[in-house]
Structure formats: C-alpha cells, structure tokens
Design a protein around this motif. Sequence first.
Motif, PDB file in Angstrom:
ATOM      1  N   ASP A 273      -6.635   0.240  -0.031  1.00 39.94           N
ATOM      2  CA  ASP A 273      -5.500  -0.666   0.145  1.00 39.94           C
ATOM      3  C   ASP A 273      -4.623  -0.681  -1.108  1.00 39.94           C
ATOM      4  O   ASP A 273      -5.124  -0.824  -2.223  1.00 39.94           O
ATOM      5  CB  ASP A 273      -5.988  -2.084   0.451  1.00 39.94           C
ATOM      6  N   VAL A 274      -3.329  -0.555  -0.899  1.00 40.06           N
ATOM      7  CA  VAL A 274      -2.364  -0.552  -1.999  1.00 40.06           C
ATOM      8  C   VAL A 274      -1.136  -1.366  -1.604  1.00 40.06           C
ATOM      9  O   VAL A 274      -0.641  -1.243  -0.474  1.00 40.06           O
ATOM     10  CB  VAL A 274      -1.913   0.886  -2.360  1.00 40.06           C
ATOM     11  N   ASP A 275      -0.638  -2.192  -2.516  1.00 37.83           N
ATOM     12  CA  ASP A 275       0.603  -2.926  -2.284  1.00 37.83           C
ATOM     13  C   ASP A 275       1.796  -2.056  -2.654  1.00 37.83           C
ATOM     14  O   ASP A 275       1.779  -1.367  -3.679  1.00 37.83           O
ATOM     15  CB  ASP A 275       0.638  -4.212  -3.126  1.00 37.83           C
ATOM     16  N   TRP A 276       2.831  -2.117  -1.826  1.00 33.67           N
ATOM     17  CA  TRP A 276       4.049  -1.338  -2.069  1.00 33.67           C
ATOM     18  C   TRP A 276       5.224  -2.130  -1.519  1.00 33.67           C
ATOM     19  O   TRP A 276       5.134  -2.709  -0.435  1.00 33.67           O
ATOM     20  CB  TRP A 276       3.938   0.021  -1.361  1.00 33.67           C
ATOM     21  N   SER A 277       6.302  -2.195  -2.274  1.00 28.50           N
ATOM     22  CA  SER A 277       7.485  -2.932  -1.836  1.00 28.50           C
ATOM     23  C   SER A 277       8.649  -1.989  -1.626  1.00 28.50           C
ATOM     24  O   SER A 277       8.865  -1.063  -2.415  1.00 28.50           O
ATOM     25  CB  SER A 277       7.874  -4.006  -2.864  1.00 28.50           C
ATOM     26  N   TYR A 278       9.395  -2.261  -0.565  1.00 26.44           N
ATOM     27  CA  TYR A 278      10.593  -1.470  -0.287  1.00 26.44           C
ATOM     28  C   TYR A 278      11.694  -2.391   0.213  1.00 26.44           C
ATOM     29  O   TYR A 278      11.493  -3.166   1.157  1.00 26.44           O
ATOM     30  CB  TYR A 278      10.301  -0.387   0.766  1.00 26.44           C
ATOM     31  N   ASP A 279      12.820  -2.341  -0.445  1.00 26.27           N
ATOM     32  CA  ASP A 279      13.994  -3.109  -0.043  1.00 26.27           C
ATOM     33  C   ASP A 279      13.657  -4.588   0.139  1.00 26.27           C
ATOM     34  O   ASP A 279      14.090  -5.232   1.088  1.00 26.27           O
ATOM     35  CB  ASP A 279      14.590  -2.536   1.239  1.00 26.27           C
ATOM     36  N   GLY A 280      12.852  -5.126  -0.781  1.00 28.13           N
ATOM     37  CA  GLY A 280      12.523  -6.545  -0.772  1.00 28.13           C
ATOM     38  C   GLY A 280      11.370  -6.935   0.120  1.00 28.13           C
ATOM     39  O   GLY A 280      10.939  -8.090   0.110  1.00 28.13           O
ATOM     40  N   LEU A 281      10.830  -5.997   0.904  1.00 26.24           N
ATOM     41  CA  LEU A 281       9.732  -6.299   1.831  1.00 26.24           C
ATOM     42  C   LEU A 281       8.446  -5.671   1.315  1.00 26.24           C
ATOM     43  O   LEU A 281       8.429  -4.510   0.903  1.00 26.24           O
ATOM     44  CB  LEU A 281      10.049  -5.766   3.227  1.00 26.24           C
ATOM     45  N   ARG A 282       7.383  -6.431   1.336  1.00 25.50           N
ATOM     46  CA  ARG A 282       6.088  -5.958   0.844  1.00 25.50           C
ATOM     47  C   ARG A 282       5.292  -5.317   1.972  1.00 25.50           C
ATOM     48  O   ARG A 282       5.216  -5.858   3.070  1.00 25.50           O
ATOM     49  CB  ARG A 282       5.304  -7.141   0.264  1.00 25.50           C
ATOM     50  N   PHE A 283       4.722  -4.152   1.678  1.00 32.76           N
ATOM     51  CA  PHE A 283       3.838  -3.461   2.610  1.00 32.76           C
ATOM     52  C   PHE A 283       2.442  -3.380   1.991  1.00 32.76           C
ATOM     53  O   PHE A 283       2.304  -3.083   0.805  1.00 32.76           O
ATOM     54  CB  PHE A 283       4.334  -2.037   2.893  1.00 32.76           C
ATOM     55  N   LYS A 284       1.438  -3.655   2.789  1.00 34.52           N
ATOM     56  CA  LYS A 284       0.048  -3.485   2.349  1.00 34.52           C
ATOM     57  C   LYS A 284      -0.466  -2.199   2.991  1.00 34.52           C
ATOM     58  O   LYS A 284      -0.954  -2.206   4.120  1.00 34.52           O
ATOM     59  CB  LYS A 284      -0.785  -4.704   2.746  1.00 34.52           C
ATOM     60  N   LEU A 285      -0.303  -1.088   2.256  1.00 31.52           N
ATOM     61  CA  LEU A 285      -0.647   0.229   2.795  1.00 31.52           C
ATOM     62  C   LEU A 285      -2.158   0.443   2.797  1.00 31.52           C
ATOM     63  O   LEU A 285      -2.839   0.132   1.815  1.00 31.52           O
ATOM     64  CB  LEU A 285       0.014   1.326   1.954  1.00 31.52           C
ATOM     65  N   THR A 286      -2.658   0.973   3.889  1.00 30.43           N
ATOM     66  CA  THR A 286      -4.080   1.283   3.998  1.00 30.43           C
ATOM     67  C   THR A 286      -4.255   2.755   4.334  1.00 30.43           C
ATOM     68  O   THR A 286      -3.833   3.212   5.404  1.00 30.43           O
ATOM     69  CB  THR A 286      -4.770   0.426   5.081  1.00 30.43           C
ATOM     70  N   ASP A 287      -4.845   3.497   3.382  1.00 36.33           N
ATOM     71  CA  ASP A 287      -5.206   4.889   3.610  1.00 36.33           C
ATOM     72  C   ASP A 287      -6.604   4.900   4.229  1.00 36.33           C
ATOM     73  O   ASP A 287      -7.515   4.232   3.727  1.00 36.33           O
ATOM     74  CB  ASP A 287      -5.200   5.652   2.284  1.00 36.33           C
ATOM     75  N   THR A 288      -6.768   5.612   5.321  1.00 35.77           N
ATOM     76  CA  THR A 288      -8.044   5.566   6.048  1.00 35.77           C
ATOM     77  C   THR A 288      -8.745   6.908   6.031  1.00 35.77           C
ATOM     78  O   THR A 288      -8.147   7.950   5.752  1.00 35.77           O
ATOM     79  CB  THR A 288      -7.815   5.158   7.513  1.00 35.77           C
ATOM     80  N   ALA A 289     -10.028   6.851   6.321  1.00 39.27           N
ATOM     81  CA  ALA A 289     -10.813   8.079   6.470  1.00 39.27           C
ATOM     82  C   ALA A 289     -10.308   8.845   7.690  1.00 39.27           C
ATOM     83  O   ALA A 289      -9.884   8.244   8.682  1.00 39.27           O
ATOM     84  CB  ALA A 289     -12.292   7.731   6.635  1.00 39.27           C
ATOM     85  N   GLY A 290     -10.316  10.168   7.598  1.00 38.24           N
ATOM     86  CA  GLY A 290      -9.884  10.982   8.721  1.00 38.24           C
ATOM     87  C   GLY A 290     -10.703  10.716   9.963  1.00 38.24           C
ATOM     88  O   GLY A 290     -11.929  10.582   9.897  1.00 38.24           O
ATOM     89  N   LEU A 291     -10.027  10.634  11.114  1.00 44.28           N
ATOM     90  CA  LEU A 291     -10.706  10.301  12.362  1.00 44.28           C
ATOM     91  C   LEU A 291     -11.356  11.542  12.958  1.00 44.28           C
ATOM     92  O   LEU A 291     -10.670  12.479  13.368  1.00 44.28           O
ATOM     93  CB  LEU A 291      -9.699   9.703  13.347  1.00 44.28           C
ATOM     94  N   ARG A 292     -12.668  11.561  12.981  1.00 43.42           N
ATOM     95  CA  ARG A 292     -13.388  12.679  13.591  1.00 43.42           C
ATOM     96  C   ARG A 292     -14.844  12.284  13.797  1.00 43.42           C
ATOM     97  O   ARG A 292     -15.346  11.332  13.196  1.00 43.42           O
ATOM     98  CB  ARG A 292     -13.317  13.923  12.708  1.00 43.42           C
ATOM     99  N   GLU A 293     -15.527  13.020  14.653  1.00 47.75           N
ATOM    100  CA  GLU A 293     -16.956  12.830  14.848  1.00 47.75           C
ATOM    101  C   GLU A 293     -17.681  13.429  13.644  1.00 47.75           C
ATOM    102  O   GLU A 293     -17.353  14.522  13.192  1.00 47.75           O
ATOM    103  CB  GLU A 293     -17.427  13.526  16.128  1.00 47.75           C
ATOM    104  N   THR A 294     -18.630  12.693  13.087  1.00 48.73           N
ATOM    105  CA  THR A 294     -19.356  13.182  11.921  1.00 48.73           C
ATOM    106  C   THR A 294     -20.772  12.636  11.907  1.00 48.73           C
ATOM    107  O   THR A 294     -21.023  11.527  12.393  1.00 48.73           O
ATOM    108  CB  THR A 294     -18.635  12.779  10.620  1.00 48.73           C
TER     109      THR A 294
END
Length: 469
Positions: A273-294
């Motif tokens: 999870d990372v906070d990022w702001s663009y044009d005055g709006l805050r985004f809480k970005l979530t990078d996820t594990a790749g979706l696959r059977e493992t």
Amino acid sequence: MTKKETTSHKQQKEITQKKPIAAIATPVGEGGIAVIRVSGKDAIDKVNEAFRGKDLTKQDSHTVHFGKIIDQDGNIVDEVLATLFHSPKSYTGEETVEISCHGGVLVTQAVLEAMLDLGVQSAEPGEFTQRAFLNGKMELSQAEAVADLIHAKSKKALDSAHQQLEGRLGEHIKQFRQQIIDATAMVELELDFVEEDVEFADKEELERLLKELDEEIDDLLATYETGRLVKHGVRTVFIGLPNAGKSTLLNTLVGKDRAIVTDIAGTTRDTIDVDWSYDGLRFKLTDTAGLRETEDVIEAEGVKRSQEAFEKADLAVYLKDLSRELTPEEREDIANFQKSAGDTPFVLIGTKNDIAIDVDEERMDYDLKISALEGEKIDALKKLMKQRALENKEYNSSSILVTSSRHRDALKKAQENVRSAIRALDQGMTGDFLSIDLRSALKDLGTITGEITTEDILDSIFSRFCIGK
C-alpha cells in the motif's frame, strides 16, 4: 456531565473555566520553535509563577512577552515568548498562555514539566478543542473539522475540512432543524387546542415542507461517497497476471521504487500500500500479487489478499501485458473481474506498449495502452483514474460534503423520522404521532452540531485528536 442527552453548552451565559491543562501543541522533535499551550482557570497565574520577566497577570490579552522559564529549584529551563489570551477571546474560551520555546525534545519536555510541577494537569487528546466546544467557541461539526484539518493528506481533503471549520455544514443542519421546528410548532399548537377542535396546521403546507426537507437531506446524503473518497482517499487496486507491470506502474506513479520489480513472475507476494496524490485527490494505491494458481503457500496467501483488496476497492485497475498473447483464460478472468466489480469503477489498461506484440484478433476494449517504463500515456492514465474515481460524483471546491460516517448516520436517522412523519400525515394519524417523529428528527440533527449530545459521543470524537489540540 452525565451520559444522558444534554442541551447545547453554547447556550451557557458564562464561559466554563476548568482546572488548567498543558500540552505540547507542536510536533515533538528537532526544530526552531516549539509551543506549549496552557489553558484553564488561573492559567496565566500559574505560568507567571515560573516566568521571569514582566508580570503576566498585569498584561493585556493578545500580547507577547519575552522572559525565562525556571524550574522549582530556580534553574533556568529556557528563554521563551509567552503569548497571552484572556477569556473569552482564546481558542478554548478560557484563560490561555502559549509558551514558545526553543525546539527539541528535551527542552520542550522540560518546559512542559515546569508547568506540570506547578499543579497544571497534562491535557488529554483533544481536550483543548473539547473545551472550545463546551465553551461555545465552535459547534461540534466544526470541532471535528479541526481533526480533519490536522489529518488531511490531500488538497481536496484540506478544502473540505476548511469548509466544515467555517461552519458551512453546520449552517445547512441549522436550516434543516429550523424547518423541523416550524413543522413541529404547527402540529403541537394544534394539540394544545385539541379539545376546542381548532386546526392551526395546514396539512398540505406541512406535507410540502416535510417533503422538501426529505429531498434536501437526501441531496446532502448523496455527497457522502464523494466526501469519503476526499477524506480517506480512493482505494485503488492494481490487479492482473504476474509480470503484468503492476509494480512498475506503482513506482512510476509515486516517483520512487516502492515495490520490487524483477522479470521473475511472482516477485510481489503480498499487497503493498502506498499513498499518492494527484490534482488534489489522494489515492491509496495497492500493488497486488499476480493472480494465478500456485502451490507456493506464501504466494497463495498473497493471491488471496489480492482478491480481498479488489473487493474493498473504490477503483479497480486491471493490467494486461501487451507483450504477451491474450489467452482464453485471461480473457475470462478480465470479464469475471469486470462483472464482479459491480458499481466499482473498473479500468482495463494495456501495459508494456513499447514492446507490444501485434495481435489483431485480440479485440479487447482497452481504456488506455501505456508503457510505464517509457512514461508513455502516464499523464493520460492519471487523468483517467481521477475521472473514473469521481464518476457520477459531482464535486467542486465549493461543494458541501458529508465526510463523517457519524454525520451520515445522524442524517439517515433524521430522514427516516421525517419520512415516518410524512407517512403518518398521509394516513391521517393524530398530531401526537407526528410530533414524536419530528422531535426525534430534531434530536438526530442536533447530534451533528452539538445542540444535543452525550458524553459517549464527545469521548468518541475527541479521543482521535492529538494531544495539544
């Protein structure tokens, strides 16, 4: 104050002066200046006991005085500036002194301890603002806005907090309450003369008034989802197969290597999870594990958490690697995710466009094709993310937003009681039933501004404040 409901403390004729409290009002750490705030009955007298300079008890309000703070052994703690605020012209409405000393953990703490040694109590979280509310210096929604102002992490969240601090939401609520008071008066006046069979209430006018109020509350409630995004940020999840470029895109947006990027599929094994702001709006970005059977237990847990993040998202961004052929399985996955998103905005992005293979038969309706590595179409993506996040949500800098779940719940309860009164009116029920519903609605709205409140509500609100505010 008991836990039963009480009327507004703003109706008191005199400022309530409680025992003096003190706290560090600035972030603790190394800095040029730190401020210790002391407020309450005889606060100026107490500070004067440890102050060597002018007699503070004889000085005017809103004046600043140079001197030294000494401890009980007569040792100099620090050279300071003492700013005086006489009641009621202070933040809390009480006698207040703000001591500006040199910044630094040790010296700031030493000045605070000099105050505590004089019998001044250590302030609880939010106690200064709570006193300001209790002394009628601000209404409850404005007090809450102080905390929002402190914790704001985007320009739009800051703007929204400023609006509430100015009392714009409170003014709306007061208008709603006045409409209900007017309606209640019409009904209860008639009840007083029930034996004389005299009618004062114009039933059509009363119904019109209540229906207008219902619509106005509904319009304000409709701003909550936008308000929640502005205040807490847009929960944005990047999903897709391993090596689709999720981590690269996240790093590109935030401008630093927050997620590890390799050519090895499955590098990201947990959500990031990372906070990022663009044009005055805050985004809480979530990078996820790749979706696959493992069969890898750790990676499987990461995939599970990815799914959970998707289900909680306010914006879902599916990334498709354009350098790889689209398989039937991934096409089906994209369709399933798009369907599962429901009302949540869903964006389909083609990545690695700089090395994309030419596959005419793919026929996927991409919202955008980008190359995070080359910076291609990244600005367009940022605009698209903001547009989709606020899709069907009207917002501008002058919009009045409901950002608090407490305010939303109170408005919903008030609306339910207003609608109950409308139904009672339609069914020809007697005025006493109408009066019960209207008074309940009045109470619900009063909990927003503080006209009606309880100790439990106050404890819940002010416990999330920082000490010193």
